[in-house]
Design a protein around this motif. Sequence first.
Motif, PDB file in Angstrom:
ATOM      1  N   PHE A 101       0.825  -1.219   0.000  1.00 27.65           N
ATOM      2  CA  PHE A 101       0.000   0.000   0.000  1.00 27.65           C
ATOM      3  C   PHE A 101       0.858   1.269   0.000  1.00 27.65           C
ATOM      4  N   VAL A 102       2.096   1.145   0.360  1.00 31.07           N
ATOM      5  CA  VAL A 102       3.016   2.286   0.268  1.00 31.07           C
ATOM      6  C   VAL A 102       3.462   2.443  -1.191  1.00 31.07           C
ATOM      7  N   GLU A 103       3.918   1.357  -1.765  1.00 33.82           N
ATOM      8  CA  GLU A 103       4.425   1.385  -3.145  1.00 33.82           C
ATOM      9  C   GLU A 103       3.343   1.827  -4.136  1.00 33.82           C
ATOM     10  N   GLU A 104       2.152   1.291  -3.972  1.00 37.24           N
ATOM     11  CA  GLU A 104       1.107   1.568  -4.972  1.00 37.24           C
ATOM     12  C   GLU A 104       0.745   3.051  -5.025  1.00 37.24           C
ATOM     13  N   GLN A 105       0.998   3.777  -3.925  1.00 41.55           N
ATOM     14  CA  GLN A 105       0.677   5.220  -3.936  1.00 41.55           C
ATOM     15  C   GLN A 105       1.518   5.975  -4.966  1.00 41.55           C
ATOM     16  N   ARG A 106       2.646   5.427  -5.337  1.00 38.72           N
ATOM     17  CA  ARG A 106       3.519   6.105  -6.305  1.00 38.72           C
ATOM     18  C   ARG A 106       2.884   6.171  -7.701  1.00 38.72           C
ATOM     19  N   PHE A 107       1.838   5.363  -7.909  1.00 37.22           N
ATOM     20  CA  PHE A 107       1.213   5.317  -9.246  1.00 37.22           C
ATOM     21  C   PHE A 107       0.197   6.437  -9.456  1.00 37.22           C
ATOM     22  N   ALA A 108       0.118   7.341  -8.483  1.00 34.51           N
ATOM     23  CA  ALA A 108      -0.606   8.596  -8.734  1.00 34.51           C
ATOM     24  C   ALA A 108       0.145   9.397  -9.796  1.00 34.51           C
ATOM     25  N   ASP A 109       1.423   9.130  -9.911  1.00 35.99           N
ATOM     26  CA  ASP A 109       2.281   9.818 -10.882  1.00 35.99           C
ATOM     27  C   ASP A 109       2.258   9.053 -12.216  1.00 35.99           C
ATOM     28  N   ALA A 110       1.648   9.671 -13.220  1.00 30.24           N
ATOM     29  CA  ALA A 110       1.472   8.986 -14.510  1.00 30.24           C
ATOM     30  C   ALA A 110       2.812   8.617 -15.144  1.00 30.24           C
ATOM     31  N   ALA A 111       3.831   9.438 -14.930  1.00 27.06           N
ATOM     32  CA  ALA A 111       5.147   9.140 -15.526  1.00 27.06           C
ATOM     33  C   ALA A 111       5.745   7.886 -14.879  1.00 27.06           C
ATOM     34  N   HIS A 112       5.569   7.764 -13.576  1.00 27.59           N
ATOM     35  CA  HIS A 112       6.047   6.553 -12.906  1.00 27.59           C
ATOM     36  C   HIS A 112       5.296   5.328 -13.440  1.00 27.59           C
ATOM     37  N   ALA A 113       3.984   5.457 -13.562  1.00 26.65           N
ATOM     38  CA  ALA A 113       3.172   4.342 -14.072  1.00 26.65           C
ATOM     39  C   ALA A 113       3.638   3.939 -15.473  1.00 26.65           C
ATOM     40  N   ALA A 114       3.933   4.911 -16.307  1.00 28.35           N
ATOM     41  CA  ALA A 114       4.358   4.608 -17.684  1.00 28.35           C
ATOM     42  C   ALA A 114       5.702   3.881 -17.679  1.00 28.35           C
ATOM     43  N   ALA A 143      -3.980   2.721 -14.937  1.00 27.56           N
ATOM     44  CA  ALA A 143      -4.593   1.865 -15.964  1.00 27.56           C
ATOM     45  C   ALA A 143      -4.396   2.471 -17.352  1.00 27.56           C
ATOM     46  N   GLU A 144      -4.515   3.785 -17.438  1.00 30.63           N
ATOM     47  CA  GLU A 144      -4.274   4.462 -18.722  1.00 30.63           C
ATOM     48  C   GLU A 144      -2.870   4.145 -19.232  1.00 30.63           C
ATOM     49  N   ALA A 145      -1.888   4.279 -18.357  1.00 29.09           N
ATOM     50  CA  ALA A 145      -0.493   4.024 -18.747  1.00 29.09           C
ATOM     51  C   ALA A 145      -0.333   2.576 -19.196  1.00 29.09           C
ATOM     52  N   PHE A 146      -0.975   1.676 -18.465  1.00 29.46           N
ATOM     53  CA  PHE A 146      -0.885   0.255 -18.787  1.00 29.46           C
ATOM     54  C   PHE A 146      -1.474  -0.038 -20.169  1.00 29.46           C
ATOM     55  N   PHE A 147      -2.684   0.439 -20.398  1.00 28.35           N
ATOM     56  CA  PHE A 147      -3.339   0.118 -21.673  1.00 28.35           C
ATOM     57  C   PHE A 147      -2.622   0.782 -22.850  1.00 28.35           C
ATOM     58  N   ALA A 148      -2.145   1.993 -22.644  1.00 27.33           N
ATOM     59  CA  ALA A 148      -1.448   2.679 -23.736  1.00 27.33           C
ATOM     60  C   ALA A 148      -0.203   1.889 -24.153  1.00 27.33           C
ATOM     61  N   GLU A 149       0.536   1.416 -23.187  1.00 27.72           N
ATOM     62  CA  GLU A 149       1.764   0.671 -23.507  1.00 27.72           C
ATOM     63  C   GLU A 149       1.429  -0.707 -24.109  1.00 27.72           C
ATOM     64  N   LEU A 433      14.298  -6.686 -27.086  1.00 29.61           N
ATOM     65  CA  LEU A 433      14.304  -6.054 -25.761  1.00 29.61           C
ATOM     66  C   LEU A 433      15.594  -5.278 -25.551  1.00 29.61           C
ATOM     67  N   SER A 434      15.444  -4.168 -24.880  1.00 29.34           N
ATOM     68  CA  SER A 434      16.611  -3.323 -24.630  1.00 29.34           C
ATOM     69  C   SER A 434      17.561  -4.004 -23.645  1.00 29.34           C
ATOM     70  N   ALA A 435      18.841  -3.915 -23.973  1.00 28.51           N
ATOM     71  CA  ALA A 435      19.853  -4.414 -23.033  1.00 28.51           C
ATOM     72  C   ALA A 435      20.085  -3.379 -21.942  1.00 28.51           C
ATOM     73  N   ASP A 436      19.547  -2.193 -22.183  1.00 32.20           N
ATOM     74  CA  ASP A 436      19.729  -1.058 -21.286  1.00 32.20           C
ATOM     75  C   ASP A 436      18.717  -1.180 -20.147  1.00 32.20           C
ATOM     76  N   TYR A 437      19.115  -1.798 -19.049  1.00 34.19           N
ATOM     77  CA  TYR A 437      18.172  -2.120 -17.980  1.00 34.19           C
ATOM     78  C   TYR A 437      18.806  -1.809 -16.650  1.00 34.19           C
ATOM     79  N   PRO A 438      18.119  -1.309 -15.628  1.00 33.72           N
ATOM     80  CA  PRO A 438      16.699  -1.010 -15.628  1.00 33.72           C
ATOM     81  C   PRO A 438      16.357   0.206 -16.480  1.00 33.72           C
ATOM     82  N   HIS A 439      15.062   0.318 -16.742  1.00 34.37           N
ATOM     83  CA  HIS A 439      14.608   1.391 -17.607  1.00 34.37           C
ATOM     84  C   HIS A 439      14.998   2.766 -17.065  1.00 34.37           C
ATOM     85  N   PRO A 440      15.318   3.669 -17.944  1.00 37.95           N
ATOM     86  CA  PRO A 440      15.681   5.012 -17.481  1.00 37.95           C
ATOM     87  C   PRO A 440      14.499   5.700 -16.798  1.00 37.95           C
TER      88      PRO A 440
END
Length: 440
Positions: A101-114, A143-149, A433-440
């Motif tokens: 429940f702490v982590e999931e609060q970060r998904f208020a930020d659309a950029a983080h979700a994307a 959910a928007e970020a998820f479906f768009a990707e 898949l990108s070898a550049d991980y984790p994602h920027p």
Amino acid sequence: MSAKILRGRVLTFVDEPQGADDNSAYRYFEDGAVAVDGGKVVAVGEFNEALKLALPKAEVVDHRPKLIMPGFIDTHIHYPQMQVVGSYAKDLLEWLNTYTFVEEQRFADAAHAARIASAFFDELIRYGTTTAAVYCTVHPQSAEAFFAEADKRNLRMIAGKVMMDRNAPEGLLDTPQSGYDDTRRLMETWNGVGRLNVAITPRFALTSTPEQLEMCQDLARLFPDAYIQTHVNESLGEIAFAKELFPNLPDYVGVYEHYGLLGPKTLLGHCIHMQDREIELMYETGSVAVFCPTSNLFIGSGLFDRQRMKDGNVRIAVATDIGGGTSYSMLRTLDEGYKVLQLRGQRMSPLESFYMMTLGNARALSLEHSIGTLEAGADADIVVLDARAVPHMALKMEHVDTLGEELFLLQTCGDDRVVAETYVAGEAAKAGLSADYPHP
Ligand code: GUN
Ligand code: ZN
């Protein structure tokens, strides 16, 4: 979407295996091929002139001697919990309150979700999973970020905005009305777009008021074909709390019954500690019990009783449940599932396991004509497996004589390393898949 003929050893199930040697349950072509065009399978069978004629101009991709199967299906996973995996807690409720429940609060930020949505699909593809039933967070932007990707990648995905209006931090609560409105808007925006479906997703009875569950029922009436996904009977502490919150209802599955949320498109995660009446109810409504072995072992929730569910004719699916679960791999998941069932004296054969992660899970999602199969007309979502990709597995392969033994080795020791390629709608997706991980 270019036409291709994938050549290799081809395996596709046609029914649930009844025992370890039931070779009527699958089709297997030693020198086989899958012809794909326009994102679909157009032919499957022996690699011969007739098959090549199905797509005379197509490029032949030679995967011999690897095994070509339908892409894996994960029927319960939380994409916002990628950074929760491996969190140390005494039980489910402590795990939820302290980390999730702490982590999931970060998904208020659309950029983080994307960012996390993109990392999530990379991981599914890396492990050979081409369809999943996914929980987002309470935030519609998750959910928007998820479906768009997912749409960008042309994936077949089912997902929902979680609805929760009590017993969680303020930053993770909606209201009955906003949960309804946001879910309805998502349905109208994304359901049926590309290969996407929106699921009505009340998190579980503990975090929804009766008013919210009533509004879920309204959504289920408005969208009668929609998936409904939630959790039930995972841990004893959770069940005791559910009893306190709904004292007048007979049991926990009875809460979902009361609000009209059971049916053939309902996926109930966990189903470990079940009353006889609840099993009966699941059978009568055609609801699906989702077995999440790595999660159940990691959180210490209990051992799923597959035989009891089968005896009750309840539909069963299998899933990773990341981030309670510990691996994105359906191979690792079925390996732990095998061990859970061993402890219960319920051995599961490798044919049954590979059925479950493909056609079995497709049937649980009522998608068996599109995924979980390589029959002509199916989506060209395909995994290519190499049991020799890991040195110690290659050694063991010197002693493997049968398909069942090979599958069992893949399940027991395999992970992303044995996934040579993952095709999404006929296109190779793992190679890119990108070898550049984790994602920027
Ligand atoms: N029950 C309610 N929410 C969750 C969750 O996020 N993970 C698991 N494993 N169980 C839950
Ligand atoms: Zn879950």
